[in-house]
Design an enzyme around this catalytic site. Sequence first.
Site, PDB file in Angstrom:
ATOM      1  N   ASP A   1       0.759  -1.531  -0.075  1.00  0.00           N
ATOM      2  CA  ASP A   1       0.073   0.069  -0.187  1.00  0.00           C
ATOM      3  C   ASP A   1       1.102   1.527  -0.211  1.00  0.00           C
ATOM      4  OD1 ASP A   1       1.057  -0.759   2.219  1.00  0.00           O
ATOM      5  OD2 ASP A   1      -1.241  -0.569   3.653  1.00  0.00           O
TER       6      ASP A   1
ATOM      7  N   ASP B   1      -6.879  -3.623  14.435  1.00  0.00           N
ATOM      8  CA  ASP B   1      -8.555  -3.856  14.288  1.00  0.00           C
ATOM      9  C   ASP B   1      -8.115  -5.154  13.239  1.00  0.00           C
ATOM     10  OD1 ASP B   1      -7.599  -2.608  12.117  1.00  0.00           O
ATOM     11  OD2 ASP B   1      -9.276  -0.844  11.839  1.00  0.00           O
TER      12      ASP B   1
ATOM     13  N   HIS C   1      -7.216  -5.458   9.969  1.00  0.00           N
ATOM     14  CA  HIS C   1      -6.872  -5.054   9.039  1.00  0.00           C
ATOM     15  C   HIS C   1      -5.656  -5.634   8.715  1.00  0.00           C
ATOM     16  CE1 HIS C   1      -4.860  -1.297  10.641  1.00  0.00           C
ATOM     17  NE2 HIS C   1      -4.478  -1.641   8.937  1.00  0.00           N
TER      18      HIS C   1
ATOM     19  N   GLU D   1      -9.457  -2.025   5.193  1.00  0.00           N
ATOM     20  CA  GLU D   1     -10.326  -1.789   7.273  1.00  0.00           C
ATOM     21  C   GLU D   1     -11.553  -2.460   7.223  1.00  0.00           C
ATOM     22  OE1 GLU D   1      -8.728   0.185   8.914  1.00  0.00           O
ATOM     23  OE2 GLU D   1      -7.786   1.689   7.645  1.00  0.00           O
TER      24      GLU D   1
END
Lengths: 275, 406
Positions: free
Chosen positions: A72, A141, A143, A148
Site C-alpha cells: 500500500d 482491528d 486489517h 479496513e
Amino acid sequence: MKLIILNDYDKASEWAAKYIRNKILLFKPGPNKYFTLGLPTGSTPLGCYKKLIEYYKNGEISFQYVKTFNMDEYVGLPRDHPESYHSFMWNNFFKHIDIRAENTHILDGNAADLQAECEAFEEKITAAGGIELFVGGIGPDGHIAFNEPGSSLVSRTRVKTLARDTIMANARFFDGDLSKVPTMALTVGVGTVMDAKEVMIIITGAHKAFALYKAIEEGVNHMWTVSAFQQHPRTVFVCDEDATLELRVKTVKYFKGMMHVHNKLVEPPPSEAKI
Amino acid sequence: MPSNKSVSAAPITQFINCRILRDHRLQREDLWVREGKILDPEKLFFDELGYADERVDCENGIIAPGFIDIQINGGYGIDFSQPSDDVDGGVSFVAKKILEHGVTSFCPTLVTSPPEVYHKVLPRIKVRSGGAHGAGVLGFHLEGPFISAEKKGAHPEQFLRTFQPGGFQDLMDTYGSLDGVAMVTLAPELSGSRTVVRELCQRGIKVSLGHSVADLSQAEEAVQHGASCITHLFNAMQPFHHRDPGIVGLLTSDKVPAGRTVFYGMIADGIHTNPAALRIAHRAHPSGLVLVTDAITAMGLPPGRHTLGQQVIEIQGLHAYVAGTQTLSGSIATMDMCVRHFRQASGCKVEEALEAASLHPAQALGISHRKGRLDYGSDADLVLLDDSLNIKATFISGEEVWRTGP
C-alpha cells in the site's frame, strides 16, 4: 494454517526473516526466474527487515533476482515525505540490500489516475507470474494492508478511504496534526493477497492479541479482514507470546507442540552449507 | 555500462561501510557521487531506477567534507608572497602536497607586500577547481597591507598602508585588481575603512578583521558594515580586557546583526594559541570557529635548518624557530594536525572538530551551498579518516586524489 509462537518480538522477527531467506534460497532464483515477494510497512516488520539485511550483509542471500510488491501507499503524500511508504522501504530495506530499483514495485499515490495505477499494479503482479510469498502485518482491528473492517474479502487493488481510527493512530507520525494525515490510500485487496502462493502474517504485541484471536479462532468475517486467510491453503502466522493472550490454551498448546517440526523450516537449507 | 540512467550516463560511485558527517552528526550512511556532486540515492532509485557502477569500501572510516584552509602563506619551501617567475608553479606545488592533509580547497594568503608584488602575483593565480593536480584555489586571502603598525606581527612595516582620502580607490591601486580575491584582512580602526568594508562586501569579498588595535565598538561597526570574520583570533590584536574586550569581544557581542555569524580563524597548533584560550573561544562561540593553519614556508619541511629567502629557519618538532634563537617564525602545523589538536584540546566532539575545518570555513567564505557539507548537490570533496582523525584518503569531485600508504 501454521501458527508459529516465539517468545518475543525479536525471536518472531528472526523466525520470519529466516523463513523468507529459506524460501528465496530454495527457489534458486536467477535471471530468468525471479522470486516474487509481497512486502508490508509499519513497525511490525522492522525487525524482520533488519534480519534480512543482516543475512544479505553476511552473504547468505542476494536480492538480485527478487521482485518485490508493496501492499500500500498513501494518496497525495509526496514520495519523499518521511512517512511515505516509499521512504519507509528505502530507509528500512532497499538501500541496505542489492535489489535493483526496476524490480521493486510500490503503488504511486500521486498518480494522475489512481484507478489506472491500481489496475496496472495488478497487471504487474500477473506479469511477474504472481506472488510466491506475501508477507503482511495487521492492525489491532484485524486489517491487512489498508483493507479496513468491512472491506470485501475478494477485493482487488484500489483506492480506499482510511478509517477514522487509522487516521487518529497515524497522527503521531504527522506532528499530531489530524489535518496533515492522509485520508486515502492505495492498497492491494484481500483477494490480491489471497492469490499469492503463500502468505505469512506477522503479529506481535498484546494489543494485537484480540485480532489474532479473531483471525484464527472465529469464523471468516469481513469485519476482521485478516480472517480471510483461513481459506488460504498456505498461511503462516508468526507471533510472539503476547499476541497469543486471547487464544485458547488448547490452541496455543497444540501449535507449540509442533514447533520442533516447524523450526525445521528455518534451519539453514543444505545448499547454504557450501559457504 | 548500465544504460538505465535517465538523467545522466555518468558513472555513479557509492562509498560504503562508512560514517558520514551530515546534519552535524556522524551517520551510518553510504555516500553516493555522480559527476563530482553528492547524489540523493533515494531519488536515483525511485526516479531513475539507477544503481552504483562502482563501490568504494571505506572500511568503517569516517567521511567528512574536505578541509578548507582560508589562511595559508605557503609551505614546502614556497612562499606565496615572494614574487618568483613561477608563482603559479609554487601554488600548484603546495596545492598538491596539502591533499595529504585532507585539504581540498584553500585560499593562498599574501602577507603585506608592496603594490608591485600584488600586481605581479594576483593576475597569475586564477580561482580553479581541485583535482588530482591539487587542492582547489578558492581565491586569495590578502592579509594587509591595510593593517595596524602596532600589531603588524611579522608583516614588513615599510609596506603598510592606510586608506587615503580616496579610500577604496587606494585599495584598488595597491592590489591592482580584485579578480580572484576571496578575503581581505584589514584593521577597522584605519580611517576610511568603513567605505572600504562596504565596497569589498558589495563585490562579494569577505572582510576579516585583524592585525588591529580596534576596540570593540570599532569592530562592531565594521561588522555592521559587512565584515564577517576575525583573522587568527588573539594573535595581533588587543588582548582581552574586561572593560574593552577589543575584537575578541565580537565572539559574544550583542551588536552583531540578527542572522549573521562572525567567524574567527584559529591557529590550533598548540603553540600559537594556548589551549585554554582555544577553549575560551570555542565555548563562547563554537559555530564561528574556523581552523586555519596560517602555515609558512617551512610547513612540510623535515626537521633541521632551512634557508628560506633571507631567513634561516630551524625546525624542531612542531616549532619553527629563527635559527639560533627561540623566536617562533610562524606556524608549520598541517590542517589535519590542527583538527586533531583542536579536538583533543577542546574536548569537543569529532563532528565539531571536523566542521571547524570544513563547514565553518565554507560558511565564512559564503560557499557552504556547494562546499563544506555532504548535502545532496554539494561538491564531492571528501576526506576519509580513521577514528583518531588521521587522514586515510582525500577525494575531490568524487575522485581519489591521495591515499595513505598501506
